[in-house]
Write a protein that holds these residues in place. Sequence first.
Motif, mmCIF file in Angstrom:
data_model
loop_
_atom_site.group_PDB
_atom_site.id
_atom_site.type_symbol
_atom_site.label_atom_id
_atom_site.label_comp_id
_atom_site.label_asym_id
_atom_site.label_seq_id
_atom_site.Cartn_x
_atom_site.Cartn_y
_atom_site.Cartn_z
ATOM 1 N N ASP A 68 5.093 -5.119 3.003
ATOM 2 C CA ASP A 68 6.503 -5.411 2.756
ATOM 3 C C ASP A 68 7.200 -6.299 3.780
ATOM 4 O O ASP A 68 8.416 -6.425 3.759
ATOM 5 N N SER A 69 6.452 -6.916 4.678
ATOM 6 C CA SER A 69 7.093 -7.795 5.669
ATOM 7 C C SER A 69 6.103 -8.862 6.128
ATOM 8 O O SER A 69 4.892 -8.731 5.940
ATOM 9 N N ARG A 114 -2.818 -10.792 -3.451
ATOM 10 C CA ARG A 114 -1.625 -10.736 -4.298
ATOM 11 C C ARG A 114 -1.992 -11.284 -5.665
ATOM 12 O O ARG A 114 -2.636 -12.324 -5.775
ATOM 13 N N SER A 115 -1.578 -10.566 -6.682
ATOM 14 C CA SER A 115 -1.785 -11.008 -8.061
ATOM 15 C C SER A 115 -0.422 -11.100 -8.727
ATOM 16 O O SER A 115 0.234 -10.077 -8.932
ATOM 17 N N GLN A 116 0.000 -12.305 -9.035
ATOM 18 C CA GLN A 116 1.319 -12.492 -9.626
ATOM 19 C C GLN A 116 1.284 -12.515 -11.153
ATOM 20 O O GLN A 116 2.306 -12.365 -11.791
ATOM 21 N N GLU A 166 -4.326 -14.377 -5.218
ATOM 22 C CA GLU A 166 -4.365 -15.083 -3.939
ATOM 23 C C GLU A 166 -4.970 -14.145 -2.911
ATOM 24 O O GLU A 166 -4.551 -12.990 -2.800
ATOM 25 N N LEU A 167 -5.942 -14.632 -2.187
ATOM 26 C CA LEU A 167 -6.636 -13.828 -1.185
ATOM 27 C C LEU A 167 -6.295 -14.360 0.200
ATOM 28 O O LEU A 167 -6.563 -15.523 0.501
ATOM 29 N N ALA A 168 -5.681 -13.515 1.024
ATOM 30 C CA ALA A 168 -5.319 -13.927 2.380
ATOM 31 C C ALA A 168 -6.423 -13.596 3.379
ATOM 32 O O ALA A 168 -6.655 -14.349 4.319
ATOM 33 N N SER A 178 4.258 -9.248 -3.914
ATOM 34 C CA SER A 178 3.752 -8.617 -2.695
ATOM 35 C C SER A 178 2.241 -8.739 -2.562
ATOM 36 O O SER A 178 1.516 -8.629 -3.541
ATOM 37 N N PHE A 179 1.825 -8.918 -1.322
ATOM 38 C CA PHE A 179 0.408 -8.787 -1.005
ATOM 39 C C PHE A 179 0.116 -7.307 -0.849
ATOM 40 O O PHE A 179 0.992 -6.515 -0.505
ATOM 41 N N TYR A 180 -1.135 -6.949 -1.099
ATOM 42 C CA TYR A 180 -1.584 -5.575 -0.974
ATOM 43 C C TYR A 180 -2.782 -5.516 -0.034
ATOM 44 O O TYR A 180 -3.613 -6.423 -0.019
ATOM 45 N N HIS A 181 -2.844 -4.412 0.717
ATOM 46 C CA HIS A 181 -4.052 -4.105 1.473
ATOM 47 C C HIS A 181 -4.849 -3.154 0.589
ATOM 48 O O HIS A 181 -4.376 -2.073 0.243
#
Length: 186
Positions: free
Chosen positions: A108-109, A66-68, A50-52, A12-15
Amino acid sequence: MGRKPRIWFPDSFYHIVCRGNRRDALFKDTSDYKIFLHMLSEVNKKTPFELASYCLMSNHFHLQLRSQEQHISKVMSLLNKRYADYYNTKNNLSGHVFEKRYFDKAIDSNFGLLDVSRYIHLNPVKAGIVEKPESYRWSSYRYYLHTTHHKLIDFNHILKHFTGNELEKREKYQQFTEDKSTKIGV
């Protein structure tokens, strides 16, 4: 009572939002913004993420990442510690630089991913600093419009939701960001 542990979803990406202590300025001059972005890049080398999108305001910053490989808290701990050390040394201060723990919310989407990016990029407009989001220097937005490669920003996570060639996707993202009535993929 201890702090509630943070939940990490590697896919997941996070804000993420972090404010200056007492809402004081985190970035007092151009060099502060540049140093922070450099530190963000250096932390990315040590703990990849990853930085969006991002936006650095005077007293807070937004990251969409997001950090996997490592927990988000590891990334933020390194970044905030480095910046706090720099800030306190530069300004001959000691103590807290940040107001409290950073805010984080899992996205989440696909629409959530786009909506958070839009929110981040419109932050300087809503604050009355600029009229157009691409005019703000300390945001990733102008890179979305004018750059095909950036060492830190991964455009694909946002642009893949729009149809057309690369230029058309960028134009559609601009429409989506600047006009809330624009639909995804149109």
